[in-house]
Motif scaffolding. Sequence first.
Motif, PDB file in Angstrom:
ATOM      1  N   LYS A 123      -0.298  -1.611  11.116  1.00  6.96           N
ATOM      2  CA  LYS A 123      -1.082  -2.197  10.037  1.00  6.96           C
ATOM      3  C   LYS A 123      -0.427  -3.462   9.491  1.00  6.96           C
ATOM      4  CE  LYS A 123       0.889   1.015   6.633  1.00  6.96           C
ATOM      5  NZ  LYS A 123       0.578   2.058   5.629  1.00  6.96           N
ATOM      6  N   ARG A 124      -1.262  -4.415   9.134  1.00  8.24           N
ATOM      7  CA  ARG A 124      -0.779  -5.667   8.551  1.00  8.24           C
ATOM      8  C   ARG A 124      -0.605  -5.521   7.033  1.00  8.24           C
ATOM      9  NH1 ARG A 124      -0.645 -10.633  10.518  1.00  8.24           N
ATOM     10  NH2 ARG A 124      -1.983 -10.048  12.280  1.00  8.24           N
ATOM     11  N   TYR A 125      -1.512  -4.743   6.423  1.00  3.83           N
ATOM     12  CA  TYR A 125      -1.502  -4.579   4.970  1.00  3.83           C
ATOM     13  C   TYR A 125      -0.975  -3.195   4.605  1.00  3.83           C
ATOM     14  CZ  TYR A 125      -4.520  -8.677   5.111  1.00  3.83           C
ATOM     15  OH  TYR A 125      -5.029  -9.921   5.336  1.00  3.83           O
ATOM     16  N   GLU A 126      -0.308  -3.112   3.484  1.00  4.27           N
ATOM     17  CA  GLU A 126       0.217  -1.827   3.035  1.00  4.27           C
ATOM     18  C   GLU A 126      -0.919  -0.838   2.786  1.00  4.27           C
ATOM     19  OE1 GLU A 126       2.756   1.112   2.255  1.00  4.27           O
ATOM     20  OE2 GLU A 126       3.262  -0.893   3.023  1.00  4.27           O
ATOM     21  N   LYS A 127      -2.039  -1.358   2.272  1.00  4.88           N
ATOM     22  CA  LYS A 127      -3.156  -0.480   1.926  1.00  4.88           C
ATOM     23  C   LYS A 127      -4.477  -1.121   2.345  1.00  4.88           C
ATOM     24  CE  LYS A 127      -5.513   1.341  -2.205  1.00  4.88           C
ATOM     25  NZ  LYS A 127      -6.643   0.371  -2.138  1.00  4.88           N
ATOM     26  N   HIS A 160      -5.599   3.000   9.637  1.00  2.00           N
ATOM     27  CA  HIS A 160      -4.566   3.657   8.820  1.00  2.00           C
ATOM     28  C   HIS A 160      -5.117   4.078   7.456  1.00  2.00           C
ATOM     29  CE1 HIS A 160      -1.189   2.158  11.444  1.00  2.00           C
ATOM     30  NE2 HIS A 160      -2.136   1.280  11.747  1.00  2.00           N
ATOM     31  N   THR A 161      -6.342   4.583   7.433  1.00  2.00           N
ATOM     32  CA  THR A 161      -6.941   4.974   6.179  1.00  2.00           C
ATOM     33  C   THR A 161      -7.669   6.301   6.331  1.00  2.00           C
ATOM     34  OG1 THR A 161      -8.311   4.190   4.349  1.00  2.00           O
ATOM     35  CG2 THR A 161      -9.079   3.658   6.567  1.00  2.00           C
TER      36      THR A 161
END
Length: 243
Positions: A123-127, A160-161
Amino acid sequence: MKITVFSGSHKGREGNTLIMVDEFLKGAEEAGAETENIFLIEKKIGYCKGKFECWLKTPGSCTIRDDMDDLLPKFVASDIAVFACPVYFDNIPAVMKNFTDRLAPVLLPHFEEDEMGEYRHAKRYEKLPKIAVISNAGLPGQTNFEVESLFFKRLARTFHTELVAEIYRGEGEIFRGKNNIMLKPLLGKYKKTLRCAGRELVENQTLSEKTTRELEKSIVPASLYIKFGNEEWDRLCEENKVD
């Protein structure tokens, strides 16, 4: 909470899915959410070229200049992203698939193993936003959504969610009978449940089993829906017959 709906019907503002989305968002807004409904068919979204330039040349950003410049940040900034679309031949429509392909920049090119021993991109973003799905099918029955459900489960894993809500409505054409004196109270009850689902998702980040069961109940018996549906198709075929 920010809820962004990405509506992927080729019919845009005329589709049956929009009726479901409108009621769902009323409930979400009642619970205090900030909402937005984006009609993908009204946007200029080019096809992914598969050259990985969003990972190599301009990391995190696609090199194609179109409306995804605005849509991708809206996706990332949402708390819940709702994918709303009808079923087209057992799967999502082309406009929705094109949109999901263009979300590739939110990931990194590197591979990693997930908790199930499968592999995906890092993932590029934490969330990233949690995902919900709202969909309808012209045919009766929940089995119409098996492929679509698997697709969004896998998409949530890829990003990733979590997939926190799936709202599927067979008998989609029944919404066209909103002025029918017999259907009106039945549709009213279903719409009330959709509003309840919107509130629940904002307040609890999930839907209760009770609400899910209510949402999946048939509005009318399948045999009756098929009978009147076929009669309507006969009428339309006759009406459009070319001499």
